[in-house]
Design an enzyme around this catalytic site. Sequence first.
Site, PDB file in Angstrom:
ATOM      1  N   GLY A 125       3.522  10.076   7.115  1.00 36.75           N
ATOM      2  CA  GLY A 125       4.177  11.009   7.882  1.00 36.75           C
ATOM      3  C   GLY A 125       5.678  10.440   8.099  1.00 36.75           C
ATOM      4  N   GLY A 127       8.804  10.172  11.338  1.00 36.18           N
ATOM      5  CA  GLY A 127       9.275  10.364  12.543  1.00 36.18           C
ATOM      6  C   GLY A 127      10.810  10.239  12.881  1.00 36.18           C
ATOM      7  CG  ASN A 128      13.722  10.256  16.762  1.00 37.21           C
ATOM      8  OD1 ASN A 128      14.643  10.613  16.134  1.00 37.21           O
ATOM      9  ND2 ASN A 128      13.918   9.712  18.137  1.00 37.21           N
ATOM     10  N   GLY A 130      11.207   6.120  11.999  1.00 37.52           N
ATOM     11  CA  GLY A 130      10.895   5.694  10.706  1.00 37.52           C
ATOM     12  C   GLY A 130       9.799   6.369   9.684  1.00 37.52           C
ATOM     13  NE  ARG A 131      11.558   9.277   6.667  1.00 36.44           N
ATOM     14  CZ  ARG A 131      12.528   9.253   7.434  1.00 36.44           C
ATOM     15  NH1 ARG A 131      12.138   8.933   8.725  1.00 36.44           N
ATOM     16  NH2 ARG A 131      13.731  10.111   7.344  1.00 36.44           N
ATOM     17  CG  ASP A 246       5.537  10.205  24.080  1.00 37.42           C
ATOM     18  OD1 ASP A 246       5.773  11.169  24.429  1.00 37.42           O
ATOM     19  OD2 ASP A 246       5.924   9.896  22.819  1.00 37.42           O
TER      20      ASP A 246
END
Length: 507
Positions: A125, A127-128, A130-131, A246
Amino acid sequence: MEEAQDNYYYYDHSSNNNGNNPSSPCDTDLDFSFNSTVTDRTFASSSARSSLARSSLTLSFNDRLSTTSSSAAAAAAATFSSYNSFDSLHHRRSDPQWSAIRTATNLSPDGRLHLSHLKLLRLLGAGNLGRVFLCKIRDSSDAASAQFALKVVDRDTLSKKKLSHVETEARILSLLDHPFLPTLYARIDVSHYTCLLIDYCSNGDLHSLLRKQPGNRLPLAAAKFFAAEVLVALEYLHALGIVYRDLKPENILLREDGHVMLSDFDLCFEADVDPTFRCDRVGPTRRRRSRKRRKGVVVEEMAAEFVAEPIAAVSSSCVGTHEYLSPELLSGNGHGNGVDWWAFGVLIYELLYGTTPFKGGSKESTLRNIASSKQVSFPPAEGMEEAEDLIRKLLVKDPRRRLGCSKGATDLKRHRFFEGIKWPLIRHYSPPELRGLAVNRANGSGSRGGHVMAVAPKNRRSWSLKGLVEHMFRRRKKRYSRLNSSSNHHHQANTNCNYYQYKVRVA
């Protein structure tokens, strides 16, 4: 408004591909290029979108890259080199993951883990920040059970604020040692990359599991199971002074044994904790006289209570997922530990009813519903009285009156919704049987049966006359041994609480 978009970092969307095909490119060093991904439940700032659009991470793991580290990265690697010996203290030190890492580090010239020790299998996946890749230790004998998630952050593509979030997550991960929280096996800093080696959760996240259920909701027993494990994880974080900020189903990952694991700690903030221990008198009781007509004694029952909650935590940052934001967080006047208990109430509501309690037709209307004086309402359902009572007490607009804000998980564990849970044994409960949840009980964390709503039936036994007499004799002997035992013996007051009652003789 800023949100983490790393809510699927640690698991794989493509369950059909096991990545073990000998003819696949995984047998050689891989070269990946990625595009950004944003979910519809998160806000994405324009700066985040532009930075992700500009960056196309190309990463090849080979010996050359693993040895070309800058001086700053080398210093960071030295700081985190203790992870290779941390497994001796970790509660999961017997897991195959630690065994594989020990094998690799024992063969390493400097005793540390390098990128050259890792074999990439596939992309999990993005995201904001990294990978994330699925990987394993090269030449590991137990490849199936010793898989990891490698979170790769390209520091050159991130702003100073994003870099601080990366360091926050790495620092918090290094503190965690809990069954329902991820383990940081190693941090590797190479060139302008920061790589975090963490747990891989093969069952996806709780949000995806909800989408597979009828009505996007869970049965009461299953919701109670997941809520109880999340509660224990939040209790541990708060005891460390960490406010999560979160909490949502996307960040609750499911391990292969069906138990939960919270993820994404880049939005957390840390505060001081002042642990307290208090003993309260519950009330006197009189012990029944024994057969020897001894004088009866009065016994006082004392309840001992331990609380470690960051009640003084304050932050003014507006971060999180819009459906889970608390009213005080939206006001911008500062918030503390209460944001996690508000989000916990929203989570239980979504697990039981398939939607969040203040959801509107748009993000703006949802935020207006949260900030207004509108109280939570429930769809008609039977047998939900205890759950509704808990949710109402968690979704109180004023954080000073919200359940959990003063004593944390201690107050929540006493609520009737969690009645019957033996908290010290929760990690050994069997996960619920749900559509889309494939539980590997062979490699689990030692689940020994039982469930938060189930009571194991007693097995019927057939007795012979001799066996019955022996059984009655043993019971009688045990009874007399209890009567003659010391009166200072400790008795647990309530399995639904994290406090105990102590009986003390009073003259």
